[in-house]
Design an enzyme around this catalytic site. Structure first.
Site, short mmCIF file in Angstrom:
data_model
loop_
_atom_site.label_atom_id
_atom_site.label_comp_id
_atom_site.label_asym_id
_atom_site.label_seq_id
_atom_site.Cartn_x
_atom_site.Cartn_y
_atom_site.Cartn_z
N SER A 59 0.84 -1.19 0.00
CA SER A 59 0.00 0.00 0.00
C SER A 59 0.88 1.24 0.00
O SER A 59 1.89 1.29 0.69
CB SER A 59 -0.88 0.03 1.25
OG SER A 59 -1.70 -1.10 1.34
N ALA A 112 -6.37 2.54 1.81
CA ALA A 112 -7.79 2.66 2.08
C ALA A 112 -8.03 3.23 3.48
O ALA A 112 -8.83 4.14 3.67
CB ALA A 112 -8.47 1.30 1.93
N HIS A 152 -10.44 -3.51 -3.87
CA HIS A 152 -10.42 -4.52 -4.94
C HIS A 152 -11.79 -4.65 -5.62
O HIS A 152 -12.49 -3.68 -5.84
CB HIS A 152 -9.92 -5.86 -4.41
CG HIS A 152 -8.55 -5.82 -3.81
ND1 HIS A 152 -7.52 -5.07 -4.35
CD2 HIS A 152 -8.04 -6.42 -2.72
CE1 HIS A 152 -6.44 -5.23 -3.62
NE2 HIS A 152 -6.72 -6.03 -2.62
#
Length: 277
Positions: A59, A112, A152
């Site tokens: 990430s 996220a 996703h």
């Protein structure tokens, strides 16, 4: 050309297997033999922190803790528009109401969750728990948590769980900044002595674009029982021009993410020059 085997960690998601198919299968001229581990992003973030792989997909939110050991590569990652994480609930799609309870997230150093923390600063959730991303929607549906932060292919499948979107954090980010959203980065370990990893990956991306059907079996084998339509939409959404080359706009998006997150006290400051070498 180096002759030692190079270790790689990526997710089993269709965008990663599509991008890395040629490299993994020896179809990139001049690249070494590759050994692969497939794991959720929360696992690869942790493994990178331990220096566990020569090349690793992580990430972007994890980078401030990794750049002393790893170099950001200008290709192979996930950055784009209309592809952000979603906040989902089984009840009324009211942000403040959804935060009155437990929110499931896919990892505490995922992009996220970083975006979620910035978005929810005025109405933080009562409690946060970490789950593998494929367990989050069933948990929201079954009432185990009040809301879930998903990534996703959940963008294409959440309606089948009878869930509703509280917020699209990609839309929120683009509205705030006008920039694409940085999601996943590919890193090379600085002390691995790799010669040309960015070029290997860029050639793998170009092979994928030129031969989109070549990776079909490989992608399908790792797609966790996704329907073919969802699999293809996933690739179309997350594999784009930024996958081949971040470019000025891509770097601007990354620097803006870290600048805003650092100002909010969510990540350590990141010197821009560390992102480009």
């Amino acid at each position: 050309m180096t002759h030692r085997t190079v270790s790689l960690a990526i997710s089993p998601c269709p965008n990663d297997t599509f991008v890395f198919h040629a490299l993994v299968h020896g179809l990139v001229e001049g690249a070494p033999e590759i050994t692969v581990r497939y794991a959720d992003v929360d696992v690869t973030n942790t493994a990178a922190g331990q220096g566990g792989y020569d090349l690793v997909k992580v990430s972007y939110a994890a980078l401030p803790w990794l750049l002393d050991r790893y170099q950001l590569l200008p290709c192979g990652g996930a950055l784009g528009r209309g592809c952000g994480p979603l906040v989902l609930t089984a009840g009324e799609p009211d942000p403040e109401r959804a935060m009155r309870g437990t929110v499931a997230i896919p990892g505490d150093r995922t992009t996220a969750y970083l975006l979620f923390r910035m978005w929810s600063a005025k109405f933080p959730p009562d409690r946060v728990v970490t789950m593998p991303f494929h367990e989050i929607m069933p948990a929201v549906r079954d009432g185990a948590v009040a809301a879930g932060l998903v990534i996703h292919e959940a963008r294409f499948t959440y309606q089948s769980y009878r869930l509703r979107s509280v917020a699209d954090l990609g839309e929120w980010w683009e509205g705030e900044t006008g920039l694409p959203i940085p999601l996943g980065a590919v890193l090379a370990r600085r002390d691995a002595g790799l010669k040309g990893p960015a070029e290997w990956i860029r050639r793998s991306v170009r092979y994928a674009f030129a031969h989109p059907g070549a990776s079909l079996d490989y992608v399908r084998d790792h797609a966790q029982e996704l329907e073919p339509d969802v699999m293809f939409r996933h690739i179309q959404l997350y594999v784009n021009q930024f996958t081949e080359n971040l470019g000025d706009e891509g770097y601007a998006a990354i620097e803006t993410l870290f600048g805003r997150a650092s100002e909010a006290g969510l990540v350590p400051p990141v010197a821009p020059h560390l992102l480009r070498n």
